[in-house]
Design a protein around this motif. Structure first.
Motif, PDB file in Angstrom:
ATOM      1  N   GLN A   3       0.844  -1.193   0.000  1.00 39.41           N
ATOM      2  CA  GLN A   3       0.000   0.000   0.000  1.00 39.41           C
ATOM      3  C   GLN A   3       0.880   1.243   0.000  1.00 39.41           C
ATOM      4  O   GLN A   3       1.851   1.344   0.734  1.00 39.41           O
ATOM      5  N   ILE A   4       0.564   2.165  -0.849  1.00 35.64           N
ATOM      6  CA  ILE A   4       1.327   3.411  -0.935  1.00 35.64           C
ATOM      7  C   ILE A   4       0.402   4.572  -0.585  1.00 35.64           C
ATOM      8  O   ILE A   4      -0.680   4.697  -1.140  1.00 35.64           O
ATOM      9  N   ASP A   5       0.828   5.354   0.331  1.00 35.09           N
ATOM     10  CA  ASP A   5       0.053   6.567   0.552  1.00 35.09           C
ATOM     11  C   ASP A   5       0.999   7.729   0.806  1.00 35.09           C
ATOM     12  O   ASP A   5       2.168   7.551   1.126  1.00 35.09           O
ATOM     13  N   THR A   6       0.508   8.869   0.606  1.00 33.49           N
ATOM     14  CA  THR A   6       1.333  10.064   0.701  1.00 33.49           C
ATOM     15  C   THR A   6       0.641  11.070   1.608  1.00 33.49           C
ATOM     16  O   THR A   6      -0.565  11.257   1.526  1.00 33.49           O
ATOM     17  N   SER A   7       1.414  11.655   2.454  1.00 37.56           N
ATOM     18  CA  SER A   7       0.871  12.762   3.222  1.00 37.56           C
ATOM     19  C   SER A   7       1.935  13.844   3.244  1.00 37.56           C
ATOM     20  O   SER A   7       3.027  13.667   2.715  1.00 37.56           O
ATOM     21  N   LYS A   8       1.616  14.948   3.828  1.00 41.14           N
ATOM     22  CA  LYS A   8       2.593  16.031   3.786  1.00 41.14           C
ATOM     23  C   LYS A   8       2.563  16.834   5.071  1.00 41.14           C
ATOM     24  O   LYS A   8       1.567  16.841   5.796  1.00 41.14           O
ATOM     25  N   VAL A   9       3.680  17.479   5.283  1.00 34.31           N
ATOM     26  CA  VAL A   9       3.792  18.416   6.398  1.00 34.31           C
ATOM     27  C   VAL A   9       4.081  19.771   5.784  1.00 34.31           C
ATOM     28  O   VAL A   9       5.022  19.912   5.005  1.00 34.31           O
ATOM     29  N   SER A  10       3.242  20.741   6.079  1.00 36.59           N
ATOM     30  CA  SER A  10       3.507  22.076   5.540  1.00 36.59           C
ATOM     31  C   SER A  10       3.686  23.070   6.676  1.00 36.59           C
ATOM     32  O   SER A  10       3.024  22.981   7.707  1.00 36.59           O
ATOM     33  N   GLU A  57      14.928  23.950  10.342  1.00 36.39           N
ATOM     34  CA  GLU A  57      16.361  24.212  10.258  1.00 36.39           C
ATOM     35  C   GLU A  57      16.760  24.774   8.895  1.00 36.39           C
ATOM     36  O   GLU A  57      17.599  25.661   8.802  1.00 36.39           O
ATOM     37  N   ALA A  58      16.184  24.247   7.821  1.00 31.99           N
ATOM     38  CA  ALA A  58      16.609  24.637   6.476  1.00 31.99           C
ATOM     39  C   ALA A  58      15.868  25.870   5.982  1.00 31.99           C
ATOM     40  O   ALA A  58      16.401  26.646   5.191  1.00 31.99           O
ATOM     41  N   HIS A  59      14.641  26.046   6.427  1.00 32.61           N
ATOM     42  CA  HIS A  59      13.820  27.123   5.851  1.00 32.61           C
ATOM     43  C   HIS A  59      13.243  28.064   6.897  1.00 32.61           C
ATOM     44  O   HIS A  59      12.464  28.945   6.563  1.00 32.61           O
ATOM     45  N   GLN A  60      13.609  27.847   8.147  1.00 30.54           N
ATOM     46  CA  GLN A  60      13.056  28.665   9.234  1.00 30.54           C
ATOM     47  C   GLN A  60      11.532  28.734   9.141  1.00 30.54           C
ATOM     48  O   GLN A  60      10.916  29.768   9.416  1.00 30.54           O
ATOM     49  N   ALA A  61      10.939  27.608   8.738  1.00 29.54           N
ATOM     50  CA  ALA A  61       9.491  27.550   8.574  1.00 29.54           C
ATOM     51  C   ALA A  61       8.908  26.767   9.747  1.00 29.54           C
ATOM     52  O   ALA A  61       9.057  25.554   9.841  1.00 29.54           O
ATOM     53  N   THR A  62       8.306  27.488  10.650  1.00 27.44           N
ATOM     54  CA  THR A  62       7.839  26.863  11.880  1.00 27.44           C
ATOM     55  C   THR A  62       6.370  27.134  12.158  1.00 27.44           C
ATOM     56  O   THR A  62       5.845  26.683  13.171  1.00 27.44           O
ATOM     57  N   VAL A  63       5.702  27.871  11.277  1.00 26.16           N
ATOM     58  CA  VAL A  63       4.308  28.203  11.525  1.00 26.16           C
ATOM     59  C   VAL A  63       3.411  27.135  10.912  1.00 26.16           C
ATOM     60  O   VAL A  63       3.457  26.889   9.700  1.00 26.16           O
ATOM     61  N   ASP A  64       2.639  26.476  11.751  1.00 26.17           N
ATOM     62  CA  ASP A  64       1.752  25.419  11.285  1.00 26.17           C
ATOM     63  C   ASP A  64       0.436  26.027  10.810  1.00 26.17           C
ATOM     64  O   ASP A  64      -0.327  26.562  11.601  1.00 26.17           O
ATOM     65  N   PRO A  65       0.172  25.979   9.483  1.00 25.79           N
ATOM     66  CA  PRO A  65      -1.047  26.629   8.963  1.00 25.79           C
ATOM     67  C   PRO A  65      -2.324  25.950   9.436  1.00 25.79           C
ATOM     68  O   PRO A  65      -3.402  26.533   9.334  1.00 25.79           O
ATOM     69  N   THR A  66      -2.198  24.726   9.933  1.00 27.14           N
ATOM     70  CA  THR A  66      -3.404  24.025  10.373  1.00 27.14           C
ATOM     71  C   THR A  66      -3.646  24.218  11.876  1.00 27.14           C
ATOM     72  O   THR A  66      -4.637  23.745  12.397  1.00 27.14           O
ATOM     73  N   ALA A  67      -2.707  24.882  12.547  1.00 25.74           N
ATOM     74  CA  ALA A  67      -2.871  25.100  13.981  1.00 25.74           C
ATOM     75  C   ALA A  67      -3.976  26.131  14.233  1.00 25.74           C
ATOM     76  O   ALA A  67      -4.147  27.072  13.465  1.00 25.74           O
ATOM     77  N   ALA A  68      -4.682  25.928  15.309  1.00 28.64           N
ATOM     78  CA  ALA A  68      -5.786  26.842  15.616  1.00 28.64           C
ATOM     79  C   ALA A  68      -5.236  28.198  16.032  1.00 28.64           C
ATOM     80  O   ALA A  68      -4.194  28.286  16.637  1.00 28.64           O
TER      81      ALA A  68
END
Ligand code: ZN
Length: 68
Positions: A3-10, A57-68
Motif C-alpha cells: 500500500q502506498i500513501d502520501t501525506s505532507k507536512v507544511s 532548520e533549512a527554511h526557518q518555517a515553523t508556523v503550522d497553517p493548520t494550527a488553531a
C-alpha cells in the motif's frame, strides 16, 4: 501489493511562504522529500518529526497553517 500513501507536512516561514515536505510510505519504508530544496531521506520512525525539523532548520518555517 504494498500500500502506498502520501501525506505532507507544511509550514510557513516568517515571510508567509509555504514549504512542504511530503511523506511517502511504501510498506514499512517511508521517504520524506522537501518540495522547496529537493532534500530527501528515508525515515522509518517519526517521519513527520524529521520533516518538521528540516523545515525549521533549512527554511526557518515553523508556523503550522493548520494550527488553531
Ligand atoms: Zn527543504
Amino acid at each position: 501489493m504494498p500500500q502506498i500513501d502520501t501525506s505532507k507536512v507544511s509550514r510557513w516561514d516568517q515571510h508567509g511562504r509555504e514549504h512542504v515536505v511530503r511523506v511517502r510510505r511504501t510498506g514499512v519504508q517511508r521517504t520524506i522529500s522537501c518540495d522547496t530544496c529537493g532534500w530527501r531521506r528515508g525515515a522509518q520512525f517519526l517521519p513527520w518529526l524529521k520533516a518538521q525539523e528540516h523545515l525549521a532548520e533549512a527554511h526557518q518555517a515553523t508556523v503550522d497553517p493548520t494550527a488553531a
